[in-house]
Scaffold this active site. Structure first.
Site, mmCIF file in Angstrom:
data_model
loop_
_atom_site.group_PDB
_atom_site.id
_atom_site.type_symbol
_atom_site.label_atom_id
_atom_site.label_comp_id
_atom_site.label_asym_id
_atom_site.label_seq_id
_atom_site.Cartn_x
_atom_site.Cartn_y
_atom_site.Cartn_z
ATOM 1 N N LEU A 75 36.974 45.559 35.265
ATOM 2 C CA LEU A 75 37.777 45.803 34.059
ATOM 3 C C LEU A 75 36.846 46.113 32.897
ATOM 4 O O LEU A 75 35.684 45.711 32.909
ATOM 5 C CB LEU A 75 38.601 44.552 33.735
ATOM 6 C CG LEU A 75 39.606 44.123 34.794
ATOM 7 C CD1 LEU A 75 40.261 42.825 34.378
ATOM 8 C CD2 LEU A 75 40.657 45.190 34.976
ATOM 9 N N ASP A 76 37.352 46.835 31.884
ATOM 10 C CA ASP A 76 36.532 46.994 30.681
ATOM 11 C C ASP A 76 36.982 45.966 29.636
ATOM 12 O O ASP A 76 37.853 45.148 29.883
ATOM 13 C CB ASP A 76 36.568 48.433 30.171
ATOM 14 C CG ASP A 76 37.960 48.862 29.745
ATOM 15 O OD1 ASP A 76 38.752 47.983 29.406
ATOM 16 O OD2 ASP A 76 38.233 50.067 29.760
ATOM 17 N N SER A 77 36.325 46.012 28.466
ATOM 18 C CA SER A 77 36.556 44.930 27.503
ATOM 19 C C SER A 77 38.000 44.905 27.018
ATOM 20 O O SER A 77 38.560 43.835 26.785
ATOM 21 C CB SER A 77 35.596 45.077 26.327
ATOM 22 O OG SER A 77 35.722 46.366 25.761
ATOM 23 N N ASP B 132 40.646 45.874 28.765
ATOM 24 C CA ASP B 132 41.456 45.305 29.849
ATOM 25 C C ASP B 132 41.367 43.791 29.831
ATOM 26 O O ASP B 132 42.357 43.089 30.073
ATOM 27 C CB ASP B 132 40.966 45.823 31.205
ATOM 28 C CG ASP B 132 41.224 47.306 31.371
ATOM 29 O OD1 ASP B 132 42.236 47.770 30.854
ATOM 30 O OD2 ASP B 132 40.397 47.966 32.016
ATOM 31 N N ARG C 106 36.710 56.456 22.723
ATOM 32 C CA ARG C 106 35.849 55.677 23.605
ATOM 33 C C ARG C 106 34.403 56.179 23.586
ATOM 34 O O ARG C 106 33.465 55.410 23.633
ATOM 35 C CB ARG C 106 36.395 55.752 25.034
ATOM 36 C CG ARG C 106 35.510 55.121 26.064
ATOM 37 C CD ARG C 106 36.093 55.351 27.448
ATOM 38 N NE ARG C 106 36.988 54.296 27.858
ATOM 39 C CZ ARG C 106 36.589 53.191 28.479
ATOM 40 N NH1 ARG C 106 35.343 53.008 28.746
ATOM 41 N NH2 ARG C 106 37.454 52.283 28.848
#
Lengths: 132, 114
Positions: free
Chosen positions: A87-89, A91, B54
């Site tokens: 997961l990324d931050s 998420d 992003r």
């Protein structure tokens, strides 16, 4: 203690069929009977008895598995959100919020920000007096 | 060397700000959504707004973007957000607290002999 004293008093007025009474007595089974037993122990109170650690682990794992970006087979109680589950931050923020909703908690923003792995999440929920 | 450390520190600070901002914005989205199914759509739009930036690399640009987003979030905060019942401001706050430890209820007080 009070519940034990109250029990005969209640049971004198209520007739339970054996099938219904059984799960109340054997409250060690997971899920519903536990919740019911907890509620019976202190009716109408906003303060429930503590969750058992196993129940916390189960429910936290269920929440994580339901996240669309998580591969359910990789979810273990030792997993790290970013390193193990990919997961990324952001998420992670979503997952922590989902856990918060599952246990009806309100985690302060700065503390929630530090929860980045399953052991930390389980630890936090299991030690929280209001986790329900 | 110090510039690298400074860069990393500033970058970490920015990441934390973004996480907090996303958390607050997501909670606010839930507050504004009348139904759960409306929230899902709003949440994914919110996420898209974050994903759009992003790959921004310039630190100053990132700072400006974060400030803009924080200002926007402040402006659109819900006036009456959901508060978990037991939390300060919640509906059950300090209601029906648990009795102190060591208290025992005696139901036949004064009639123990009968």
């Amino acid at each position: 203690m009070a519940a034990a004293a109250l029990r005969p008093a209640i049971l004198r007025h209520i007739r339970l069929s054996p099938a219904m009474a059984a799960p109340l007595v054997g409250a060690t089974a997971a899920g519903q009977p536990l919740a019911l037993a907890r509620w019976l122990a202190r009716p109408m109170s906003s303060h429930d008895a503590h969750l058992t650690r196993d129940e916390v682990v189960d429910r936290v794992l269920d929440v994580i598995k339901c996240h669309p970006k998580v591969d359910p087979s990789k979810v273990t109680p030792e997993a790290h959100f970013e390193k193990d589950l990919g997961l990324d931050s952001l998420d992670t923020v979503e997952v922590v919020m989902a856990i918060e909703e599952e246990f009806k908690l309100e985690i302060p923003d700065l503390e929630a920000d530090k929860i980045n792995s399953l052991p930390l999440a389980i630890e936090y929920v299991a030690n929280h007096p209001m986790a329900g | 060397m110090s510039t690298t450390a400074g860069y990393l520190a500033r970058r970490a600070g920015q990441k934390e700000r973004v996480r907090l901002l996303y958390r607050r914005a997501l909670k606010d989205t839930l507050n504004w959504a009348v139904h759960r199914h409306l929230f899902y759509q709003d949440a994914s739009e919110l996420r898209d707004k974050f994903e759009a930036n992003r790959n921004v690399e310039n630190l100053d640009v990132i700072d400006r973007l974060i400030e803009d987003a924080e200002a926007q979030q402040r402006n659109f905060q819900h006036p009456d957000p959901y508060i978990v019942p037991w939390a300060p401001g919640g509906t059950k706050f300090t209601r029906n607290p648990p009795p102190p430890e060591g208290i025992e209820i005696i139901y036949n007080y004064g009639k123990e002999d009968q």
